[in-house]
Write an enzyme that holds these catalytic residues in place. Sequence first.
Site, PDB file in Angstrom:
ATOM      1  N   HIS A 267       0.838  -1.211   0.000  1.00  0.00           N
ATOM      2  CA  HIS A 267       0.000   0.000   0.000  1.00  0.00           C
ATOM      3  C   HIS A 267       0.876   1.265   0.000  1.00  0.00           C
ATOM      4  O   HIS A 267       0.744   2.125  -0.875  1.00  0.00           O
ATOM      5  CB  HIS A 267      -0.903  -0.021   1.240  1.00  0.00           C
ATOM      6  CG  HIS A 267      -1.809   1.163   1.364  1.00  0.00           C
ATOM      7  ND1 HIS A 267      -3.122   1.127   0.990  1.00  0.00           N
ATOM      8  CD2 HIS A 267      -1.587   2.427   1.820  1.00  0.00           C
ATOM      9  CE1 HIS A 267      -3.676   2.317   1.202  1.00  0.00           C
ATOM     10  NE2 HIS A 267      -2.758   3.117   1.717  1.00  0.00           N
ATOM     11  N   GLU A 268       1.784   1.357   0.967  1.00  0.00           N
ATOM     12  CA  GLU A 268       2.642   2.542   1.037  1.00  0.00           C
ATOM     13  C   GLU A 268       3.556   2.611  -0.186  1.00  0.00           C
ATOM     14  O   GLU A 268       3.885   3.695  -0.662  1.00  0.00           O
ATOM     15  CB  GLU A 268       3.463   2.563   2.334  1.00  0.00           C
ATOM     16  CG  GLU A 268       2.629   2.556   3.629  1.00  0.00           C
ATOM     17  CD  GLU A 268       1.568   3.641   3.718  1.00  0.00           C
ATOM     18  OE1 GLU A 268       1.763   4.726   3.135  1.00  0.00           O
ATOM     19  OE2 GLU A 268       0.509   3.396   4.346  1.00  0.00           O
ATOM     20  N   HIS A 271       1.712   4.489  -2.816  1.00  0.00           N
ATOM     21  CA  HIS A 271       1.793   5.936  -2.571  1.00  0.00           C
ATOM     22  C   HIS A 271       3.167   6.461  -2.993  1.00  0.00           C
ATOM     23  O   HIS A 271       3.289   7.520  -3.601  1.00  0.00           O
ATOM     24  CB  HIS A 271       1.621   6.236  -1.078  1.00  0.00           C
ATOM     25  CG  HIS A 271       0.196   6.210  -0.590  1.00  0.00           C
ATOM     26  ND1 HIS A 271      -0.795   6.977  -1.143  1.00  0.00           N
ATOM     27  CD2 HIS A 271      -0.395   5.523   0.424  1.00  0.00           C
ATOM     28  CE1 HIS A 271      -1.942   6.770  -0.488  1.00  0.00           C
ATOM     29  NE2 HIS A 271      -1.725   5.881   0.461  1.00  0.00           N
ATOM     30  N   GLU A 297      -4.823   7.820  -3.020  1.00  0.00           N
ATOM     31  CA  GLU A 297      -5.271   6.557  -2.436  1.00  0.00           C
ATOM     32  C   GLU A 297      -5.569   5.525  -3.533  1.00  0.00           C
ATOM     33  O   GLU A 297      -5.417   4.325  -3.311  1.00  0.00           O
ATOM     34  CB  GLU A 297      -6.511   6.833  -1.576  1.00  0.00           C
ATOM     35  CG  GLU A 297      -6.803   5.807  -0.519  1.00  0.00           C
ATOM     36  CD  GLU A 297      -5.729   5.649   0.539  1.00  0.00           C
ATOM     37  OE1 GLU A 297      -4.825   6.507   0.650  1.00  0.00           O
ATOM     38  OE2 GLU A 297      -5.773   4.628   1.253  1.00  0.00           O
TER      39      GLU A 297
HETATM   40 ZN    ZN Z   1      -3.129   5.192   1.901  1.00  0.00          ZN
END
Ligand code: ZN
Length: 503
Positions: A267-268, A271, A297
């Site tokens: 997830h990170e 980003h 997101e």
């Molecule tokens: Zn996030």
Amino acid sequence: MKPIEILRKELKIVTDLRGASSLLQWDQETYMPAGAGAIRAEQIALLDTLSHEHLVGDLVSGPLGELVDLDTGEPKWGLSDEESRLVREIWKDYHRAIALPKEFVEEYSQTTSMAQQIWAQARKENNFTKFAPILEKVIKLKFREIDYLGVKTTPYDILLDYFEPGMTSAYVTVLFDAVKERLIPLVQKIAASGVDTGVELLRRDYDVDKQWDFGVKILEDMGYDLNIGRQDKSAHPFTTSFHPTDVRITTRFNKNNLLSALSSTIHEGGHALYEQGMDPEWYGTPFCDAVSYGIHESQSRLWENLVGLSKPFWSYYFPRLQKVFPENLSNISLDDFYRAVNTIEPSLIRVEADEATYNLHIMLRFEVEKLIINDRIPVAELPELWNDKMEEYLGVRPGTDAEGVLQDVHWSFGGFGYFPTYALGNLYNVPIFNQAQNEIEDLDIKIASGNLIELRNWLGEKVHRVGRRRTAAELIVDITGKKLSANPFMDYLEDKYKEVYLL
Ligand code: ZN
């Protein structure tokens, strides 16, 4: 120098100051000795004040005033389309900043910093009454902020616009209603199916150092460049960027939950790819800035869910994971593992929720936030309201406020309007990923052979390098040719979980 060049030079100073502040915050969450908290808060507040003062000062308003009408943001005659877009976006940031008096900015910074500390304590002690008075203060400050900025539609829309420029709560409601209509029956059907996905196998003992190494390997395959980035540990995973050449992520580990660190790392990583992929040529300007929180997101969730929970992804990585943890996984088949990582189960805590029920947690917060900001309901009513809505949406009722209304940090820092962007990220990412499938030949086969770079490069061109040249709504139309709708996301969920749960 031309006014636009002078303006860019001054904006670089604003952004450098913000970067220095972000670096201090990164240090606070990772390596800072606990006793340094008080002086660190002062150091951060000083840098934030300096960057704010520079943004609203004469050095910026002078050249900006030669390029736009400072009252309306209307670009002056003679600018190219790109320059007009740029100065209009710069003016938006300037306008929002200058609308707030200096005393207000200071009071807001102090109150929210205190509120975050009190919130952490109140959550630990499961004591909402302890948090309620300072939460009331934060909400009153939000009402003042809304007055300074001026209401156009509803008060909540002003706050939402900060996180998702151009989005309205009316449109969010349309999208969320469309999701709700199909998602609630889907979650009910899954619960009634009685299928055991074997999630227990993820709860065995998994050495955290080995988890770390496996996560880093995936990050490198995704194209996260460790020469201009790094990963560290923190209590709450996050991504921070000081420049496209310094983009850092954090993760956390749970020995008895294999998916926890892996998901958050991916997830990170999503980003971070966005931040590393921005155009450094435009550093300091809105063209080297994310389109919106929702689009940010969409990038993290695309990697975490659409890639990281998919069959092609695990057909490559599962045999490798088996070699790392033979004692736990050697007797498990790929299908078993795939089913386990795709378990859907209503739960109390948002950050631990699966990709389907997660959205219900967000809808609840969206409704409660509108009641707080538009209808001014008393703070004392929040715990009961929260619990009732949990029952309505997810069929579970929190036994404590720590598991209910106190679970998230956002309201303590005044982040009303932030939550909807989490679910919008899910709605954005499916049509974007579907288009990647159309445009990248054999994408599934590539992912199944560990080639993640082509997807990264495609996202770089379509999303990462665009910056605020486009709004989120425009970007989605540019990429997919269609306006945003809830259907692609719900089609994806229904198709996938019909198979996983044999519905
Ligand atoms: Zn996030």
